[in-house]
Scaffold this motif. Sequence first.
Motif, short mmCIF file in Angstrom:
data_model
loop_
_atom_site.label_atom_id
_atom_site.label_comp_id
_atom_site.label_asym_id
_atom_site.label_seq_id
_atom_site.Cartn_x
_atom_site.Cartn_y
_atom_site.Cartn_z
N ALA A 1 0.83 -1.21 0.00
CA ALA A 1 0.00 0.00 0.00
C ALA A 1 0.86 1.26 0.00
CB ALA A 1 -0.92 -0.01 1.22
N GLN A 2 0.42 2.26 -0.76
CA GLN A 2 1.17 3.51 -0.87
C GLN A 2 0.32 4.67 -0.35
OE1 GLN A 2 2.96 4.01 -4.89
NE2 GLN A 2 2.09 1.99 -5.31
N GLN A 3 0.86 5.40 0.62
CA GLN A 3 0.17 6.58 1.12
C GLN A 3 0.26 7.73 0.12
OE1 GLN A 3 -1.76 6.68 3.87
NE2 GLN A 3 -1.33 4.47 3.94
N GLN A 4 1.41 7.83 -0.54
CA GLN A 4 1.64 8.88 -1.54
C GLN A 4 2.02 8.23 -2.86
OE1 GLN A 4 1.21 12.22 -0.91
NE2 GLN A 4 1.48 12.55 -3.10
N LEU A 5 1.17 8.35 -3.85
CA LEU A 5 1.42 7.71 -5.13
C LEU A 5 2.47 8.47 -5.93
CD1 LEU A 5 -2.21 6.81 -6.26
CD2 LEU A 5 -0.52 5.31 -5.22
N GLU A 6 3.34 7.73 -6.59
CA GLU A 6 4.32 8.37 -7.47
C GLU A 6 3.59 9.00 -8.65
OE1 GLU A 6 7.40 5.83 -8.87
OE2 GLU A 6 7.94 5.09 -6.88
N PRO A 7 3.88 10.27 -8.99
CA PRO A 7 3.21 10.91 -10.12
C PRO A 7 3.59 10.26 -11.44
CG PRO A 7 5.03 12.27 -9.34
CD PRO A 7 4.89 11.14 -8.35
N ILE A 8 2.64 10.22 -12.38
CA ILE A 8 2.91 9.62 -13.68
C ILE A 8 3.00 10.66 -14.80
CG2 ILE A 8 1.85 7.42 -13.04
CD1 ILE A 8 -0.55 8.22 -14.79
N LEU A 9 2.71 11.93 -14.48
CA LEU A 9 2.76 12.96 -15.52
C LEU A 9 4.13 13.06 -16.19
CD1 LEU A 9 1.26 15.14 -17.06
CD2 LEU A 9 1.89 16.77 -15.26
N PRO A 10 5.24 12.99 -15.43
CA PRO A 10 6.54 13.03 -16.10
C PRO A 10 6.74 11.87 -17.10
CG PRO A 10 6.79 13.46 -13.77
CD PRO A 10 5.39 13.00 -13.97
N ILE A 11 6.15 10.72 -16.79
CA ILE A 11 6.26 9.57 -17.69
C ILE A 11 5.49 9.85 -18.98
CG2 ILE A 11 5.94 7.09 -17.92
CD1 ILE A 11 7.85 7.93 -15.69
N LEU A 12 4.32 10.48 -18.84
CA LEU A 12 3.48 10.74 -20.01
C LEU A 12 4.12 11.75 -20.96
CD1 LEU A 12 -0.06 10.93 -18.37
CD2 LEU A 12 1.12 8.96 -19.34
N LYS A 13 5.07 12.54 -20.46
CA LYS A 13 5.74 13.54 -21.29
C LYS A 13 6.87 12.93 -22.12
CE LYS A 13 4.71 17.47 -18.25
NZ LYS A 13 5.30 18.54 -17.40
N GLN B 1 8.73 -0.91 -19.15
CA GLN B 1 10.01 -0.21 -19.17
C GLN B 1 9.91 1.23 -18.71
OE1 GLN B 1 12.40 -0.50 -22.70
NE2 GLN B 1 12.30 -2.72 -22.80
N ASN B 2 8.77 1.86 -18.90
CA ASN B 2 8.65 3.29 -18.62
C ASN B 2 7.96 3.61 -17.30
OD1 ASN B 2 9.58 5.05 -21.12
ND2 ASN B 2 8.63 3.19 -21.95
N PHE B 3 7.11 2.73 -16.82
CA PHE B 3 6.42 2.95 -15.54
C PHE B 3 7.09 2.10 -14.47
CE2 PHE B 3 3.39 4.17 -18.74
CZ PHE B 3 2.72 5.25 -18.19
N SER B 4 7.33 2.70 -13.32
CA SER B 4 7.97 1.97 -12.22
C SER B 4 7.00 0.95 -11.64
CB SER B 4 8.40 2.95 -11.12
OG SER B 4 7.27 3.45 -10.42
N ALA B 5 7.53 0.11 -10.75
CA ALA B 5 6.69 -0.92 -10.13
C ALA B 5 5.50 -0.30 -9.41
CB ALA B 5 7.52 -1.76 -9.16
N ARG B 6 5.71 0.86 -8.77
CA ARG B 6 4.64 1.51 -8.03
C ARG B 6 3.67 2.25 -8.94
NH1 ARG B 6 5.22 2.14 -2.52
NH2 ARG B 6 7.09 1.19 -1.64
N GLN B 7 3.97 2.32 -10.22
CA GLN B 7 3.09 3.00 -11.18
C GLN B 7 2.41 2.03 -12.13
OE1 GLN B 7 6.23 5.34 -12.92
NE2 GLN B 7 5.68 7.19 -11.79
N GLY C 1 -0.02 -0.16 -11.90
CA GLY C 1 -1.48 -0.20 -11.92
C GLY C 1 -2.04 0.89 -12.80
N ARG C 2 -1.51 2.10 -12.63
CA ARG C 2 -2.00 3.23 -13.42
C ARG C 2 -1.47 3.19 -14.85
NH1 ARG C 2 0.24 7.56 -9.76
NH2 ARG C 2 1.44 5.75 -9.06
N GLY C 3 -0.27 2.64 -15.05
CA GLY C 3 0.25 2.50 -16.40
C GLY C 3 -0.61 1.54 -17.23
N GLN C 4 -0.95 0.39 -16.65
CA GLN C 4 -1.82 -0.56 -17.33
C GLN C 4 -3.21 0.04 -17.54
OE1 GLN C 4 -1.07 -3.42 -18.63
NE2 GLN C 4 0.98 -3.79 -17.81
N ALA C 5 -3.67 0.82 -16.55
CA ALA C 5 -4.98 1.45 -16.67
C ALA C 5 -5.00 2.47 -17.80
CB ALA C 5 -5.35 2.13 -15.35
N LEU C 6 -3.91 3.19 -17.97
CA LEU C 6 -3.83 4.19 -19.04
C LEU C 6 -3.90 3.51 -20.41
CD1 LEU C 6 -3.43 7.21 -19.62
CD2 LEU C 6 -0.97 6.77 -19.70
#
Length: 383
Positions: free
Chosen positions: A186-198, A316-322, A324-329
């Motif tokens: 569980a993560q209290q603070q999620l890693e942002p994914i906006l930098p990845i999307l750029k 390759q571009n989304f970290s392990a903590r990202q 869930g949201r990477g697959q969702a995107l």
Amino acid sequence: MPIAFKLAGFYFCYYAIVGTFLPYWSLYLEHENFSHFEIGLLSTIAILTRFVAPFVWGWLADRTGKRMVWIRLATFVEAGVWLTIFFISKNFQTIAIIMLIFSFFQNAILAQFEGVTLFWLGEKRQQLYGKVRKWGSIGFIAGVFIIGLILQHVSISMLPILLLVIAIFAFIWSFSIAEPENAPSAQQQLEPILPILKRPVVASFLVIEFILLFSHAPFYSFYSNYLQQAGYNTAQIGFLWSTGVVAEIIMFAIANYFFQRFSWRSLIILCLLLTAVRWFMVGLFPQFFVLQFLAQCIHAFSFGLFHLIAMRIIFQNFSARQQGRGQALYSMMWGLGVASGSVLAGRYWDMLSGEIIFMLAGLASLLGLFWVMGLPKTIQKAG
């Protein structure tokens, strides 16, 4: 029981539902006297939730560190939906609500289960992912082909019962799979994914995905109706749907040949060009079974190879903590492309004809070529 077997079994169940729903749901709606425009809108409702739902489920998965819990909940609700359909009046409003609930939970499953699979396979994911994932394709074939044969002997009105049985089995099987041991907690603070999307590779790929899936919309929403109007029976329709998935399985087995020799850019260009050829063949030659068969074989590239590239880009571009949201995107862009294309296809189907719609889909897929420059032009190492 080996974890790869458990994962493969769930893919089989999940895609058996898809293989039962996707080719025959529009025929069920037509049997219930819905118009092509209404069918297009209902297909859009089912697909549009893929724009919202994956992010909701991805956020929950990354925040709680629990993925299988949400997958089990989703399969349980899915079974409930198909049971409910026998106790409601079948008008546009009630079916729209049914589709909204079903698709919201259905779209919770795959994006998160892809993450579960990649975490469980760990360092062996490059070698084992295709072998595990192919069982989803086999499940799709089983759903399409077996249900097609059954519907030769029973009314299409029985389709919800068949979906209910498969959904119950998927729910039961999900309990054989534990949470991945190496997945983030569980993560209290999620890693942002906006930098990845750029990143150019991610941004370009997502735009291309939208365009490619936009071109697939007439196929996913109306291909069965199109074939039925051309004189095909449900067994023939099921065979053609199955052909595409057999081609997909073969691609999963041989994809490393392409990855070792060609860049992502070259492979995606190939996928876009062959997809255009596929839709032109579907639109120009509806009466020729052999040409429809060959067009379905191109599914190996228009979906199979493209999906494998997507999994590599995301991991390759989304970290392990990202993840869930990477697959969702990835799932979200799929839904947005098919939903918007389904609205347009349903709106103009009777006005332009199915033949013209599929040829326009072929032209649409070529638009993705304008975005390939953001992809790597060198071969990418396994990630």
